[in-house]
Design an enzyme around this catalytic site. Structure first.
Site, PDB file in Angstrom:
ATOM      1  N   THR A   1      -0.567   1.066   6.632  1.00  0.00           N
ATOM      2  CA  THR A   1      -0.276   0.028   5.638  1.00  0.00           C
ATOM      3  C   THR A   1      -0.169  -1.315   6.356  1.00  0.00           C
ATOM      4  O   THR A   1       0.185  -1.362   7.538  1.00  0.00           O
ATOM      5  CB  THR A   1       1.026   0.329   4.874  1.00  0.00           C
TER       6      THR A   1
ATOM      7  N   GLY B   1     -10.334  -3.455   1.752  1.00  0.00           N
ATOM      8  CA  GLY B   1      -9.440  -3.417   2.911  1.00  0.00           C
ATOM      9  C   GLY B   1      -9.601  -2.150   3.718  1.00  0.00           C
ATOM     10  O   GLY B   1     -10.626  -1.452   3.644  1.00  0.00           O
ATOM     11  N   ASP B   2      -8.584  -1.831   4.489  1.00  0.00           N
ATOM     12  CA  ASP B   2      -8.625  -0.666   5.376  1.00  0.00           C
ATOM     13  C   ASP B   2      -8.443   0.665   4.645  1.00  0.00           C
ATOM     14  O   ASP B   2      -8.912   1.712   5.124  1.00  0.00           O
ATOM     15  CB  ASP B   2      -7.517  -0.773   6.429  1.00  0.00           C
TER      16      ASP B   2
ATOM     17  N   GLY C   1      -5.068  -5.368   5.979  1.00  0.00           N
ATOM     18  CA  GLY C   1      -6.220  -4.496   6.123  1.00  0.00           C
ATOM     19  C   GLY C   1      -7.216  -4.921   7.181  1.00  0.00           C
ATOM     20  O   GLY C   1      -7.772  -4.087   7.901  1.00  0.00           O
TER      21      GLY C   1
ATOM     22  N   THR D   1       0.834  -1.192   0.000  1.00  0.00           N
ATOM     23  CA  THR D   1       0.000   0.000   0.000  1.00  0.00           C
ATOM     24  C   THR D   1       0.876   1.252   0.000  1.00  0.00           C
ATOM     25  O   THR D   1       1.980   1.222   0.505  1.00  0.00           O
ATOM     26  CB  THR D   1      -0.836  -0.037   1.293  1.00  0.00           C
TER      27      THR D   1
ATOM     28  N   ARG E   1     -13.590  -7.782  -2.144  1.00  0.00           N
ATOM     29  CA  ARG E   1     -12.975  -7.547  -0.837  1.00  0.00           C
ATOM     30  C   ARG E   1     -12.488  -6.095  -0.754  1.00  0.00           C
ATOM     31  O   ARG E   1     -11.833  -5.595  -1.652  1.00  0.00           O
ATOM     32  CB  ARG E   1     -11.797  -8.507  -0.634  1.00  0.00           C
TER      33      ARG E   1
HETATM   34  N1  GLY Z   1      -3.645  -2.421   3.676  1.00  0.00           N
HETATM   35  C1  GLY Z   1      -4.124  -2.691   2.407  1.00  0.00           C
HETATM   36  C2  GLY Z   1      -5.118  -3.763   2.357  1.00  0.00           C
HETATM   37  O1  GLY Z   1      -5.145  -4.637   3.219  1.00  0.00           O
HETATM   38  O2  GLY Z   1      -5.895  -3.765   1.461  1.00  0.00           O
END
Ligand code: GLY
Length: 312
Positions: A232, A211-212, A235, A181, A209
C-alpha cells in the site's frame, strides 16, 4: 512430511500518517473493520478453506466498507469518476488475475479472481474488463453507490489545491487523504500462500492512471516457495521498485527469512526512490511481518492460528 496444520492471515487498510483520525471512536471504527475482516478470514481458514478464498473474502469485506479506498469507498479521479484496480495471486502455481481502471464493479477483487480462473489472461482493463464482468455475472453497482457527497467535496478540494493527493500521504496529510488501499495475504493449513490487493487509486488522479495494486510483483506477489505480499502507498514508487517481487526475490535468491526480507525491502524502497508505503508479508512458514516508510499502516494479523492483533 506434511505442512504444519496452522494458518496465518494479515490484512491492511492503507499506510500514512492518519493525522485526520483525531478521536478514539474513529480510530476504533477502522480497527473494528480490520478485525471483522480477519475474523471472517479466520473462519474460512479454520474450516480448511484455501488461502485464496481467505484473501478474496477479506478483500471483499474491506471493499464493502466505505472507510477504505477500494470498492464502494473508492476516491474520484480528475473527471469525477471512480476507476478501480485490483489483483489476486495464488502461490501454488503463480496463477494471477488483475483488473485495472474498472468502473461500477462492486468487488473488483472478485472480478480479478474471475479473470484468473475463467480467462487465459492475467489482466483485463476498462471496457474489456466490464464486458468480461457482464459475461460472468459479476455484481455491478450504479454510479450513486460510489459517488457520495463527501467524495465530491474531497475531489473539489483536491482540484483547488491543483495537485494529486496521495492516499494517506505523510508529507501534507489532510482530511482529504483519508482513504487507503486495502490488501490481504494468507497461508492456509496446507501451506499454500495467496495475496490480494484492491484500490480506488489516488484522489484527482489522471483518467486511465493505473497504480501498483493490479501489477503482479508490485502491489502483490505470492509464491509458495517464499512468501505472500500486499503493498500500500504511493503506487508509482511501489511499481518502480517492484516491491512485492523484491521481497520474494530476497528470500529466494539471497536466502533471507521473511523478517529480514521485509526489512531489506523497506530499506530498498527508501534508498532507491525515497518511496512512501508499507507492506504486509507472510512467509512460507506462516510468520507474519510488516514494514513501512510512512508513519503508520492500518493492519492486523493472525499468526499461526493465534490471537487476532490489530493496530495502526
Ligand atoms: N497504492 C495504490 C495506488 O497508488 O494506486
Amino acid at each position: 512430511m506434511g505442512q504444519p496444520d496452522y494458518y496465518s492471515l494479515m490484512v491492511h487498510g492503507g499506510a500514512g500518517a492518519f493525522e485526520y483520525i483525531k478521536d478514539q471512536k474513529t480510530a476504533a471504527r477502522y480497527l473494528e473493520s480490520i478485525n471483522h475482516a480477519l475474523e471472517h478470514g479466520r473462519a474460512v481458514l479454520t474450516q480448511g478453506g484455501s488461502a485464496l478464498v481467505a484473501v478474496e473474502t477479506c478483500a471483499s469485506l474491506l471493499e464493502d466498507d466505505p472507510l477504505f479506498n477500494a470498492g464502494c469507498g473508492s476516491v474520484l479521479n480528475e473527471n469525477g469518476k471512480v476507476e478501480m484496480d485490483a489483483a489476486i495471486m495464488d502461490g501454488r502455481d503463480l496463477s494471477a488475475g488483475a483488473v485495472a481502471a474498472v468502473q461500477n464493479i462492486a468487488n473488483p477483487i472478485q472480478l480479478a479472481r474471475c479473470v484468473m480462473i475463467e480467462s487465459e489472461h492475467v489482466m483485463l482493463i476498462a471496457e474489456g474488463a466490464k464486458r468480461f464482468a457482464d459475461h460472468y455475472g459479476i455484481a455491478q453497482k450504479p454510479d450513486k453507490y460510489f459517488f457520495t457527497p463527501e467524495r465530491m467535496e474531497q475531489l473539489k478540494r483536491a482540484r483547488l489545491k491543483r495537485k494529486i493527493m496521495l492516499d494517506h500521504d505523510d508529507a501534507e496529510e489532510s482530511e482529504d487523504q483519508k482513504y487507503g488501499t486495502i490488501g490481504a495475504v494468507a497461508r492456509d493449513r496446507e501451506g499454500n500462500l495467496a495475496a490480494a490487493t484492491s484500490t480506488g487509486g489516488i484522489v484527482n488522479k489522471r483518467m486511465g492512471r493505473v497504480g501498483d495494486s493490479p501489477i503482479i510483483g508490485a502491489g502483490l506477489y505470492a509464491d509458495n516457495e517464499t512468501c505472500a505480499v500486499s503493498a500500500t502507498g504511493f503506487g508509482e514508487d511501489l511499481m518502480r521498485t517492484l516491491i512485492g517481487k523484491t521481497v520474494s526475490d530476497f528470500m529466494l535468491m539471497q536466502r533471507m527469512d521473511g523478517e529480514r526480507a521485509t526489512v531489506a525491502c523497506i530499506e530498498f524502497l527508501k534508498r532507491k526512490v525515497n518511496g512512501r508505503g508499507g507492506i504486509i508479508v507472510i512467509d512460507r512458514d506462516g510468520n507474519c511481518n510488516s514494514g513501512l516508510t510512512t508513519k503508520k499502516m492500518i493492519h492486523g494479523w493472525i499468526e499461526k492460528s493465534g490471537e487476532t492483533v490489530v493496530r495502526f
